[in-house]
Design a protein around this motif. Sequence first.
Motif, PDB file in Angstrom:
ATOM      1  N   ILE A 286      34.912  39.401  42.047  1.00 56.14           N
ATOM      2  CA  ILE A 286      35.532  39.242  43.370  1.00 56.14           C
ATOM      3  C   ILE A 286      34.695  38.291  44.233  1.00 56.14           C
ATOM      4  O   ILE A 286      33.491  38.501  44.401  1.00 56.14           O
ATOM      5  CB  ILE A 286      35.684  40.607  44.079  1.00 56.14           C
ATOM      6  CG1 ILE A 286      36.681  41.484  43.306  1.00 56.14           C
ATOM      7  CG2 ILE A 286      36.163  40.433  45.519  1.00 56.14           C
ATOM      8  CD1 ILE A 286      36.712  42.915  43.763  1.00 56.14           C
ATOM      9  N   PRO A 287      35.299  37.246  44.779  1.00 67.09           N
ATOM     10  CA  PRO A 287      34.556  36.308  45.645  1.00 67.09           C
ATOM     11  C   PRO A 287      34.489  36.845  47.078  1.00 67.09           C
ATOM     12  O   PRO A 287      35.301  36.503  47.928  1.00 67.09           O
ATOM     13  CB  PRO A 287      35.392  35.024  45.563  1.00 67.09           C
ATOM     14  CG  PRO A 287      36.797  35.504  45.326  1.00 67.09           C
ATOM     15  CD  PRO A 287      36.700  36.809  44.578  1.00 67.09           C
ATOM     16  N   ILE A 339      33.749  42.055  52.570  1.00 64.25           N
ATOM     17  CA  ILE A 339      32.277  41.993  52.492  1.00 64.25           C
ATOM     18  C   ILE A 339      31.830  42.903  51.352  1.00 64.25           C
ATOM     19  O   ILE A 339      32.319  44.018  51.200  1.00 64.25           O
ATOM     20  CB  ILE A 339      31.640  42.394  53.840  1.00 64.25           C
ATOM     21  CG1 ILE A 339      31.884  41.260  54.862  1.00 64.25           C
ATOM     22  CG2 ILE A 339      30.159  42.674  53.686  1.00 64.25           C
ATOM     23  CD1 ILE A 339      31.400  41.553  56.263  1.00 64.25           C
ATOM     24  N   ASP A 340      30.922  42.418  50.552  1.00 60.44           N
ATOM     25  CA  ASP A 340      30.428  43.095  49.351  1.00 60.44           C
ATOM     26  C   ASP A 340      30.042  44.539  49.659  1.00 60.44           C
ATOM     27  O   ASP A 340      29.281  44.810  50.593  1.00 60.44           O
ATOM     28  CB  ASP A 340      29.201  42.321  48.838  1.00 60.44           C
ATOM     29  CG  ASP A 340      28.797  42.706  47.429  1.00 60.44           C
ATOM     30  OD1 ASP A 340      28.989  43.879  47.055  1.00 60.44           O
ATOM     31  OD2 ASP A 340      28.282  41.832  46.708  1.00 60.44           O
ATOM     32  N   ALA A 368      35.620  50.561  47.495  1.00 56.53           N
ATOM     33  CA  ALA A 368      35.855  49.159  47.138  1.00 56.53           C
ATOM     34  C   ALA A 368      36.780  49.005  45.933  1.00 56.53           C
ATOM     35  O   ALA A 368      37.236  47.898  45.638  1.00 56.53           O
ATOM     36  CB  ALA A 368      34.518  48.471  46.857  1.00 56.53           C
ATOM     37  N   GLY A 369      37.041  50.114  45.234  1.00 56.85           N
ATOM     38  CA  GLY A 369      37.875  50.049  44.032  1.00 56.85           C
ATOM     39  C   GLY A 369      37.117  49.623  42.798  1.00 56.85           C
ATOM     40  O   GLY A 369      37.689  49.436  41.728  1.00 56.85           O
ATOM     41  N   THR A 370      35.786  49.494  42.905  1.00 64.86           N
ATOM     42  CA  THR A 370      34.981  48.964  41.804  1.00 64.86           C
ATOM     43  C   THR A 370      34.399  50.047  40.905  1.00 64.86           C
ATOM     44  O   THR A 370      33.835  49.754  39.866  1.00 64.86           O
ATOM     45  CB  THR A 370      33.802  48.138  42.365  1.00 64.86           C
ATOM     46  OG1 THR A 370      32.952  49.017  43.107  1.00 64.86           O
ATOM     47  CG2 THR A 370      34.284  47.027  43.272  1.00 64.86           C
ATOM     48  N   ILE A 426      43.097  38.217  47.081  1.00 62.59           N
ATOM     49  CA  ILE A 426      41.769  37.952  46.512  1.00 62.59           C
ATOM     50  C   ILE A 426      41.499  38.853  45.304  1.00 62.59           C
ATOM     51  O   ILE A 426      41.020  38.398  44.253  1.00 62.59           O
ATOM     52  CB  ILE A 426      40.667  38.153  47.578  1.00 62.59           C
ATOM     53  CG1 ILE A 426      40.796  37.121  48.701  1.00 62.59           C
ATOM     54  CG2 ILE A 426      39.284  38.135  46.966  1.00 62.59           C
ATOM     55  CD1 ILE A 426      40.398  35.720  48.328  1.00 62.59           C
ATOM     56  N   TYR A 427      41.800  40.146  45.453  1.00 58.19           N
ATOM     57  CA  TYR A 427      41.575  41.091  44.354  1.00 58.19           C
ATOM     58  C   TYR A 427      42.431  40.737  43.138  1.00 58.19           C
ATOM     59  O   TYR A 427      41.946  40.732  42.000  1.00 58.19           O
ATOM     60  CB  TYR A 427      41.888  42.535  44.816  1.00 58.19           C
ATOM     61  CG  TYR A 427      40.719  43.300  45.378  1.00 58.19           C
ATOM     62  CD1 TYR A 427      40.124  44.347  44.684  1.00 58.19           C
ATOM     63  CD2 TYR A 427      40.202  43.007  46.655  1.00 58.19           C
ATOM     64  CE1 TYR A 427      39.054  45.079  45.205  1.00 58.19           C
ATOM     65  CE2 TYR A 427      39.138  43.729  47.187  1.00 58.19           C
ATOM     66  CZ  TYR A 427      38.574  44.768  46.462  1.00 58.19           C
ATOM     67  OH  TYR A 427      37.523  45.487  46.987  1.00 58.19           O
ATOM     68  N   LYS A 428      43.705  40.477  43.384  1.00 56.83           N
ATOM     69  CA  LYS A 428      44.620  40.158  42.261  1.00 56.83           C
ATOM     70  C   LYS A 428      44.150  38.923  41.494  1.00 56.83           C
ATOM     71  O   LYS A 428      44.134  38.911  40.261  1.00 56.83           O
ATOM     72  CB  LYS A 428      46.041  39.908  42.804  1.00 56.83           C
ATOM     73  CG  LYS A 428      46.829  41.166  43.075  1.00 56.83           C
ATOM     74  CD  LYS A 428      48.212  40.797  43.616  1.00 56.83           C
ATOM     75  CE  LYS A 428      49.012  42.051  43.970  1.00 56.83           C
ATOM     76  NZ  LYS A 428      50.299  41.703  44.610  1.00 56.83           N
ATOM     77  N   GLU A 429      43.777  37.889  42.225  1.00 59.82           N
ATOM     78  CA  GLU A 429      43.321  36.638  41.582  1.00 59.82           C
ATOM     79  C   GLU A 429      42.046  36.875  40.769  1.00 59.82           C
ATOM     80  O   GLU A 429      41.914  36.410  39.643  1.00 59.82           O
ATOM     81  CB  GLU A 429      43.091  35.559  42.636  1.00 59.82           C
ATOM     82  CG  GLU A 429      44.390  35.011  43.219  1.00 59.82           C
ATOM     83  CD  GLU A 429      44.133  34.049  44.345  1.00 59.82           C
ATOM     84  OE1 GLU A 429      42.949  33.822  44.738  1.00 59.82           O
ATOM     85  OE2 GLU A 429      45.115  33.501  44.884  1.00 59.82           O
TER      86      GLU A 429
END
Length: 433
Positions: A286-287, A339-340, A368-370, A426-429
């Motif tokens: 994720i950017p 933001i990270d 964050a879903g991570t 952003i997440y999808k990409e």
Amino acid sequence: MEKITLFWFRRDLRMEDNMGLYYAYENEEKVLPLFIFDSDILNKLEDKADARVQFIHERIRILHEELRKYNSSILVRKGNPLEVFQSLSREFEIKNVYTNRDYEPYARKRDQEVESFLKEKNIPFYDFKDQVIHEKKEITTEKGEFYKVFTPYSRMWLKKFKASKVDTVSLDGRKNSFYQTKPLPLPSLEEIGFQKSHIEIPPLDINKPLIKKYDKTRNYPSLNGTSRLGIHLRFGTISIRKLVLEAAQLNETYLNELIWREFYMMILYHNPQVVDKAFKSQYDQIPWRNKEEEFELWCRGETGYPMVDAGMRELNQTGYMHNRVRMVTASFLTKHLLIDWRWGEAYFAKKLLDFELSSNNGGWQWAAGTGTDAQPYFRIFNPESQLNKFDKEEKYVKKWIPEYGTEKYPKPMVDHKTARERALKIYKEALGK
């Protein structure tokens, strides 16, 4: 040199129902308790009025007083733990070392180093399970693997808990095992490089009436609906066995929260890489936008979203934030501002009285879903609807935001709908969805 057995206090700052301490006194003579103010940890703390250090210091003073009743004392040192043990081995003839296990990556490395040194000196090192009900690989799937999803983990946890006999232990009748000595010197807070904090520590109180209705009150931050025992679990001033046996039986939802604590501990134990990496590795693609000025507004509680701001101000002033609000503030930082999650996690680690690496990491990665068993990336809390649902009368936000409702309170720094769509894109990409 006099022969002694050392009991090393760490995250178990109590005499009552302390498993390692019990076995030291059960099996040995002349047991001298030891506490090390770990300079490797203390040197990383930016705030020299850290309330957690003051809390630890006060607990050591209480243990010091308790041991005086037995004509004993506690040996307190400051430094790198390995170097402290090297020094102690020249002062005493150490017969054995007893302690309770810790599961965090730093603690495991520290203990391995100390144990290796002691082994060279032919000094046995005994460690015990104390801060959890189930540890390491005690709760596994049929294939012997760790659980990645909470619900089946919790079912197995409960099944094993009900099938086993969980008992507390007592030092009664073992007074002869205490090392007899005059009170040893206790360094002041200033001598270990810290000073008093203005932040108050919640009292150690198992509030049974509160816990009994926990499921009905826990989501409303304006209510006194949570036990506030987090810091006591973190530093072991309360026994997890006592808490489960005395209080958790009163409320299934409350017990579930204690199981979540052990679930995250188990995840960290089996996956030490999650300290600085996403549990789901693809999410490290994720950017993040990581705008520092936006992060600062979030830290100060000036985002223009009342529930987020109230939570951050409560945290900054008291070292505590209500759990429902923790989820909202974390979701806002990671999804609305992109933001990270590591930035937010590090900020909470500095501020939270009840900071526990595994739970803090697990909670942030969930938001964050991570993380393992995290909310899906497309679930994005709406801070306004969360406010309407859980603080409808705005008692919580008015308590922490005195300028709320005036022109001094900032407008929302980002539009919810726009931010949500940006995050989804952003997440999808990044995930190739």
